[in-house]
Structures are given as structure tokens and as C-alpha cells.
Design a protein around this motif. Structure first.
Motif, PDB file in Angstrom:
ATOM      1  N   ALA A  17       3.253   1.864   6.985  1.00  0.00           N
ATOM      2  CA  ALA A  17       2.237   2.560   6.180  1.00  0.00           C
ATOM      3  C   ALA A  17       1.009   2.880   7.033  1.00  0.00           C
ATOM      4  N   ALA A  18       0.630   1.934   7.911  1.00  0.00           N
ATOM      5  CA  ALA A  18      -0.534   2.172   8.784  1.00  0.00           C
ATOM      6  C   ALA A  18      -0.267   3.360   9.717  1.00  0.00           C
ATOM      7  N   ASN A  19       0.981   3.508  10.172  1.00  0.00           N
ATOM      8  CA  ASN A  19       1.301   4.652  11.043  1.00  0.00           C
ATOM      9  C   ASN A  19       1.242   5.974  10.289  1.00  0.00           C
ATOM     10  N   VAL A  27      -2.557   7.805   2.113  1.00  0.00           N
ATOM     11  CA  VAL A  27      -1.541   6.834   1.672  1.00  0.00           C
ATOM     12  C   VAL A  27      -2.133   5.815   0.697  1.00  0.00           C
ATOM     13  N   LYS A  28      -1.475   5.731  -0.490  1.00  0.00           N
ATOM     14  CA  LYS A  28      -1.838   4.713  -1.482  1.00  0.00           C
ATOM     15  C   LYS A  28      -0.815   3.601  -1.367  1.00  0.00           C
ATOM     16  N   ASP A  38      -5.019  -5.720   0.617  1.00  0.00           N
ATOM     17  CA  ASP A  38      -6.339  -5.792   1.266  1.00  0.00           C
ATOM     18  C   ASP A  38      -6.222  -5.452   2.753  1.00  0.00           C
ATOM     19  N   ALA A  39      -5.197  -6.001   3.405  1.00  0.00           N
ATOM     20  CA  ALA A  39      -5.007  -5.735   4.840  1.00  0.00           C
ATOM     21  C   ALA A  39      -4.742  -4.248   5.078  1.00  0.00           C
ATOM     22  N   PHE A  40      -4.016  -3.622   4.152  1.00  0.00           N
ATOM     23  CA  PHE A  40      -3.710  -2.191   4.291  1.00  0.00           C
ATOM     24  C   PHE A  40      -4.987  -1.354   4.149  1.00  0.00           C
ATOM     25  N   VAL A  41      -5.880  -1.776   3.250  1.00  0.00           N
ATOM     26  CA  VAL A  41      -7.157  -1.060   3.082  1.00  0.00           C
ATOM     27  C   VAL A  41      -7.962  -1.157   4.383  1.00  0.00           C
ATOM     28  N   SER A  42      -7.929  -2.331   5.034  1.00  0.00           N
ATOM     29  CA  SER A  42      -8.626  -2.489   6.324  1.00  0.00           C
ATOM     30  C   SER A  42      -8.034  -1.563   7.383  1.00  0.00           C
ATOM     31  N   ALA A  43      -6.752  -1.209   7.217  1.00  0.00           N
ATOM     32  CA  ALA A  43      -6.098  -0.310   8.187  1.00  0.00           C
ATOM     33  C   ALA A  43      -6.298   1.165   7.814  1.00  0.00           C
TER      34      ALA A  43
END
Ligand code: NAD
Length: 296
Positions: A17-19, A27-28, A38-43
């Protein structure tokens, strides 16, 4: 650039997802584990609070979930993707699951006016992070072409294996070869040890003779010949015994359902099950040599 919902932000999905975010997509992301969101929001991603929120008003949805039962539920439950996404939304499931579930969910998607591909991967967490995964895709030609640019943002080699479920079929056939060949290579090293034949000598000879295979020359299960393999690092994965066993069991389920004779695949599954039961689920699969030496 596309609006994408991503469901399943675990070891693999978080990087994939980060890529997609790095490639410029909006990307949601959703996961039942809030700290993963939370980690995905930081990315750089956007948090979704449910499957329904992640899959509504997007161009496509990508899922990266543990097993077939999760995929069936996430797609077909009352609050699931098929009930929430707009008709025409492109659906990509990259989880490794059974062929039957993959085909059933793809059929349900079609009935809801959506095209779906199964797109399992190989390459592990390292490949997910580096964006170098291999995708094995099952689904229609047009849907495959539509999905290709998004898959290319997460991977390097993208193969179209045929119709719905054929991505999963390719993945389990490949990993059945791998499971069987690794046991074969390990048995040869154990026999060599008993006969006083040096590891390096066997490697030098067999890697240029008819015993040559990936399990020997790229992923050698004894320390020394290939310095980067898990054998040189206490058999830390790599690709764990638990994951190999999961894929070998999927292959056995598929073999039984389709009446294919896979006696060595069945043996490989039994050997890995013994090793897992001895407490080695998180050992690299090449560590199976310990079981064959009788010191698991
Ligand atoms: P993981 O367990 O780390 O990630 C799965 C994620 O899905 C978890 O974060 C979990 O909380 C989430 N999830 C489960 N049910 C959910 C639901 N109902 N709604 C939303 N989220 C949900 O697993 P992983 O290592 O990322 O592997 C994912 C898939 O990829 C598996 O099918 C695995 O076999 C396959 N795979 C993994 C690897 C690897 O090296 N880890 C390599 C190739 C393929």
C-alpha cells in the motif's frame, strides 16, 4: 492516478500500500488492527474505518489477507466489498488462498457488476518493501491489462496465468516444486555428510550437474556455498516453515479436488508438518535439514 482502497495492512500489505502511495495514487487503507492503519497514515495513506469505507467511491480495491475464509468474508459479507463498491470497481486480491475460494469470489464479483483478478505474489516482505514482487494473475485479458499499471507499482514481474483462480494455481504449483526440491537437496547433503563428502564439493559438482536447481544454487540449505542464504544466519526466514506448509496444504487440497496425483507433494506436506509440530513454524523452510539429520 487512481483512488484505491487497500484492505489488509499486515507484513506484506503495509509495504504494498505504501508503494501505491509513493506512485502517486490516493490510497484509503483499512485493517482490523488499528495500529496497522496508524502506521499506514504515517506512510502517507488515508485511514478508512471499515471495509465499506475503504471500498466505496474508489476506482479499485486491493486486498492482502491471511487465508480464503478472510477473503470470502471481506468480499461477500453484508458490509463487505461487493455490497459497498460501485459497479465497475476493479478488484485485486493478492492474498494466497485456495483456488476454489478465488473462483467463487470472482464469480460473485461478476454477479455484482465488478471484474476481479486473483494476483498472489512471491518475493516475501523484502520484495513487498522494495516493490519487486512477482505477481501471478488469474482473470480476464482486459481486467489483467487494466490492473497491470497498479501491479507494476508494487512488483517487477507480472504474469498472466489464465482465467479466474489460475494465479493461485500457479503459486501453489510453483511452491509445491520448491517444497519437494528443498527436501531433495537437504536429503542429498545429509547423505553426503554420512558418506564423508564435503558440502562444498557436493555443491560444486551438483550445481553444474543434473542435480542443479534453485533450492541448491540460490537457496543452499547448508552454510558456506551461498553466503547470503538463511543457512548462514541460523535459519532465520526468509520464507518460514509455516508459510511453506500453508502453500503445500493448499496444493494438496487442490490436488484432491481435481484428482491430480501428487504423492511427493503429499510427502513434502507431511514432512513440513512434522517440523512445524516440533516448534519450527518460524524457522526458514531450508531448516528442514535439521529434521532430516534427526535433530529437530
Ligand atoms: P499478515 O497476517 O501480516 O497480514 C494480514 C493482515 O490482514 C493483518 O494485518 C490482519 O489484521 C488483516 N486482516 C485480517 N482479517 C481482516 C479483515 N476482516 N479486515 C481487514 N483486515 C484484516 O500476513 P502477510 O504476511 O501480510 O501475508 C498476507 C498474504 O500474503 C497471506 O495470504 C500470505 O500467505 C501471503 N504471502 C505472504 C508472504 C510473506 O512473506 N509474508 C509472501 C507471499 C505471500
Amino acid at each position: 492516478m487512481s483512488a484505491i482502497g487497500f484492505i489488509g495492512l499486515g507484513n506484506m500489505g503495509s509495504h504494498m500500500a505504501a508503494n501505491l502511495v509513493k506512485a502517486g495514487h490516493e490510497v484509503k487503507g483499512f485493517d482490523v488492527v488499528t495500529s496497522n492503519v496508524d502506521a499506514f497514515v504515517s506512510a502517507g495513506g488515508v485511514a478508512a474505518s471499515s471495509i465499506s469505507e475503504a471500498s466505496s467511491s474508489v476506482d479499485m480495491v486491493v486486498t492482502m489477507l491471511p487465508a480464503g475464509k478472510h477473503v470470502r468474508e471481506v468480499y461477500t459479507s453484508a458490509e463487505g466489498i461487493l455490497a459497498s463498491a460501485n459497479p465497475g470497481t476493479l478488484l485485486i486480491d493478492s492474498s494466497t488462498i485456495d483456488v476454489t475460494s478465488a473462483r467463487a469470489v470472482a464469480e460473485a464479483a461478476q454477479k455484482s457488476g465488478m471484474q476481479m483478478i486473483d494476483a498472489p505474489v512471491s518475493g516475501g516482505v523484502g520484495g513487498a518493501e522494495a516493490g519487486t514482487l512477482t505477481f501471478m494473475v488469474g482473470g480476464g485479458d482486459e481486467t489483467f491489462e487494466q490492473a497491470r499499471p497498479v501491479l507494476e507499482a508494487m512488483g517487477k514481474n507480472i504474469f498472466h496465468a489464465g482465467g479466474a483462480g489460475n494465479g493461485q494455481a500457479a503459486k501453489i504449483c510453483n511452491n509445491m516444486i520448491l517444497g519437494i526440491s528443498m527436501i531433495g537437496v537437504c536429503e542429498a547433503f545429509v547423505l553426503a555428510e554420512q558418506l564423508g563428502l564435503d558440502h562444498q564439493k557436493l555443491f560444486d559438482i551438483s550445481s553444474t550437474a543434473s542435480g542443479q536447481c534453485w533450492s541448491l544454487t540460490t537457496y543452499c540449505p547448508v552454510p558456506g556455498p551461498i553466503p547470503t542464504t538463511p543457512a548462514n544466519n541460523g535459519y532465520k526466514p526468509g520464507f518460514s516453515v509455516g508459510m511453506m506448509l500453508k502453500d503445500l496444504k493448499l496444493a494438496q487440497d487442490a490436488a484432491q479436488a481435481s484428482n491430480a496425483a501428487t504423492p511427493l507433494g503429499a510427502q513434502a506436506a507431511a514432512v513440513y508438518a512434522l517440523f512445524e509440530a516440533a516448534g519450527h513454524a518460524d524457522t526458514d523452510f531450508s531448516g528442514i535439514i535439521k529434521l532430516l539429520r534427526g535433530n529437530a
